[in-house]
Design an enzyme around this catalytic site. Structure first.
Site, short mmCIF file in Angstrom:
data_model
loop_
_atom_site.label_atom_id
_atom_site.label_comp_id
_atom_site.label_asym_id
_atom_site.label_seq_id
_atom_site.Cartn_x
_atom_site.Cartn_y
_atom_site.Cartn_z
N ARG A 79 8.10 44.06 6.69
CA ARG A 79 9.23 44.85 7.16
C ARG A 79 9.84 45.57 5.97
NH1 ARG A 79 15.09 42.98 8.17
NH2 ARG A 79 15.97 44.96 8.90
N HIS A 123 18.77 50.92 6.39
CA HIS A 123 19.19 49.67 5.75
C HIS A 123 20.18 50.07 4.65
CE1 HIS A 123 17.87 45.27 5.14
NE2 HIS A 123 18.94 45.45 4.38
N GLU A 168 21.60 45.37 10.70
CA GLU A 168 22.92 44.75 10.60
C GLU A 168 24.07 45.76 10.60
OE1 GLU A 168 22.81 42.25 7.11
OE2 GLU A 168 21.29 40.94 7.91
N ASN A 295 18.57 38.51 12.52
CA ASN A 295 18.75 38.03 11.15
C ASN A 295 19.67 36.82 11.20
OD1 ASN A 295 17.29 40.26 10.42
ND2 ASN A 295 18.89 41.21 9.18
N TYR A 297 21.10 33.43 8.85
CA TYR A 297 21.19 32.67 7.60
C TYR A 297 22.04 31.42 7.73
CZ TYR A 297 19.16 36.75 5.32
OH TYR A 297 18.31 37.76 4.95
N GLU A 352 14.90 38.52 9.56
CA GLU A 352 15.32 38.02 8.24
C GLU A 352 15.75 36.58 8.36
OE1 GLU A 352 18.36 40.12 6.00
OE2 GLU A 352 17.46 42.05 6.56
O1 IFM Z 1 19.90 41.12 1.13
C1 IFM Z 1 20.47 41.10 2.40
C2 IFM Z 1 19.80 42.12 3.30
O2 IFM Z 1 19.82 43.39 2.76
C3 IFM Z 1 20.50 42.15 4.65
N1 IFM Z 1 20.62 40.83 5.21
C4 IFM Z 1 21.11 39.78 4.37
C5 IFM Z 1 20.38 39.75 3.05
C6 IFM Z 1 20.91 38.63 2.15
O3 IFM Z 1 22.26 38.81 1.90
#
Ligand code: IFM
Length: 446
Positions: A79, A123, A168, A295, A297, A352
């Site tokens: 990606r 992005h 995002e 995405n 985290y 992500e």
């Molecule tokens: O590095 C970033 C990415 O550009 C977008 N999503 C979160 C990642 C980590 O912070």
């Protein structure tokens, strides 16, 4: 531990992700225009250490080496994002043939290596020329973005099947226009909420443009970030606190895309700052997508304090260098929620997931990033669980292929499964990179 219960479906798309500004460098080469991140990072005090993406991982010049790396890891997909000002220096026509030629070469190199490209069109690196015309705050951005999307599909659509409109948009709106910690560095809540709407509108317009310029194979979607609210304890009061806190990521983006309207709750929160919405906007925003990029985290924990919801950290829990709590079950929850809210009809790709830790080179010269391996293992298992429970997850892209420019953090965060020595541009595969390679080969959580 390679039992079938840990396997992923056949044909599961394993990949890694990056973004143009974070890795390419070559910020003013071959006719590239200036982006808002060039402008922002060149402004003293905006980025840690006053770092910038002028060179970054020098991927613009080293893409062949990087594609070889991807091949050696066995990636099925990659990606990447296109830098809008590289291909359209002023944001609108005329195009820059040298900029398009770079992506043309990159796509061919990927395909020669048997790697399927997934392209993100935005992005975060808007051309400054468009920022000067109001940027994401100007509703005209939807037309500019759709034209740019069509240009790229005409240039690469014969070889690229998967198109992600924006990455995002929550960060674009809130980090860029409310908190001002990302480019363009504006602090104006009302504007930020209009940017929410304009990014969604731009997504809708681009979906139409991409379908019109593409063919029957073309797949288009958007990538959203998710960070669900969870109670800090089992106490029902904490559960109520978590439920009462606005999940601004979900409600401003997934909700209107999946349901075609903004929730009452989010509009109440916006009050007089609510965005201006015109007739037809919401049906454009909620038009069918072929897939959704997820995405994930971390989560936000809430506790009830004096009758109010307060966001807290949980002692004893693992936190990454970003100070993000490691909570793999949050990923399972997000995938289930999206499956439910789309009635199981929207294929999901994890576009992500990953973590930043300060990696140590061992005495053997290798990078033993055991915590990253553990993070990935636990999140692969969390995704695999959702799949076993019936969620349609088609692929998983680790963030990130290599260490890179982490926005306002400069080069002080390390998300890669490949290390980059910025002085020499030497790439070194970390333990987590080898782990990912083995997981891909086994198509199972190891
Ligand atoms: O590095 C970033 C990415 O550009 C977008 N999503 C979160 C990642 C980590 O912070």
């Amino acid at each position: 531990m390679t039992t079938s219960t840990h396997s992923f479906p056949q044909g599961f798309v394993w990949g890694a992700a990056t973004a143009a500004y974070q890795i390419e460098g070559a910020w003013n080469e071959d006719g590239k225009g200036e982006s808002i991140w060039d402008r922002f990072s060149h402004t003293p005090g905006k980025v840690m250490d006053d770092a910038n993406g002028d060179v970054a991982c020098d991927h613009y010049h080293r893409y062949q080496e990087d594609v070889e790396l991807m091949r050696s890891l066995g990636l099925k997909a990659y990606r990447l994002s296109v830098s809008w000002p590289r291909v359209l220096p002023n944001g609108i026509a005329p195009a820059n043939p040298k900029g398009i030629a770079f992506y043309d070469r990159l796509i061919d190199a990927l395909l020669n290596a048997g790697i399927e490209p997934f392209i993100t069109l935005y992005h975060w690196d808007l051309p400054v020329a468009l920022q000067d015309r109001g940027g994401w705050g100007n509703r005209d951005v939807a037309g500019w973005f759709a034209d740019y999307a069509a240009l790229m599909v005409r240039a690469l659509g014969d070889r690229v099947r998967y198109w992600i409109t924006l990455n995002e948009p929550w960060c674009v709106a809130f980090l860029g226009h409310d908190l001002g910690v990302h480019a363009p560095g504006i602090r104006d809540r009302r504007l930020a909420l209009q940017v929410v709407h304009n990014t969604l509108l731009s997504h809708g317009a681009a979906v139409q443009a991409i379908r019109a310029a593409g063919d029957a194979q073309t797949q288009v979607g958007i990538t959203l970030n998710f960070q669900p609210n969870l109670p800090a304890t089992d106490d029902p009061a904490d559960q109520a606190a978590a439920d009462s806190a606005l999940d601004s990521l979900y409600e401003w983006f997934a909700h209107p895309i999946l349901r075609g309207y903004y929730s009452d709750r989010v509009l109440r929160y916006a009050g007089p700052d609510a965005p201006t919405i015109r007739a037809g906007d919401m049906s454009l925003i909620s038009a069918r997508n072929d897939f959704l990029g997820v995405n994930y985290y971390t989560v936000s924990f809430y506790r009830a304090v004096d009758g109010k919801a307060e966001q807290v950290e949980l002692p004893g829990l693992e936190y990454t260098l970003m100070n993000w709590a490691v909570v793999p079950r949050g990923l399972t929850m997000v995938l289930h929620r999206l499956s439910r809210d789309s009635h199981g009809r929207l294929p999901l790709y994890i576009t992500e997931n990953g973590c930043s830790y300060l990696d140590q080179v061992g005495p053997d010269g290798r990078i033993h990033d055991a915590k990253r391996v553990e993070y990935l293992r636990a999140h692969f298992a969390a995704a695999q669980q959702a799949i076993q429970e019936g969620v349609d997850v088609r692929g998983y892209f680790v963030w990130s292929l290599m260490d890179n420019f982490e926005w306002a953090w400069g080069y002080r965060q390390w998300f890669g499964v490949v290390a980059v020595d910025y002085a020499t541009q030497k790439r070194t595969i970390k333990e987590s990179g080898y782990y990912l390679r083995d997981v891909i080969a086994a198509n199972a959580v190891l």
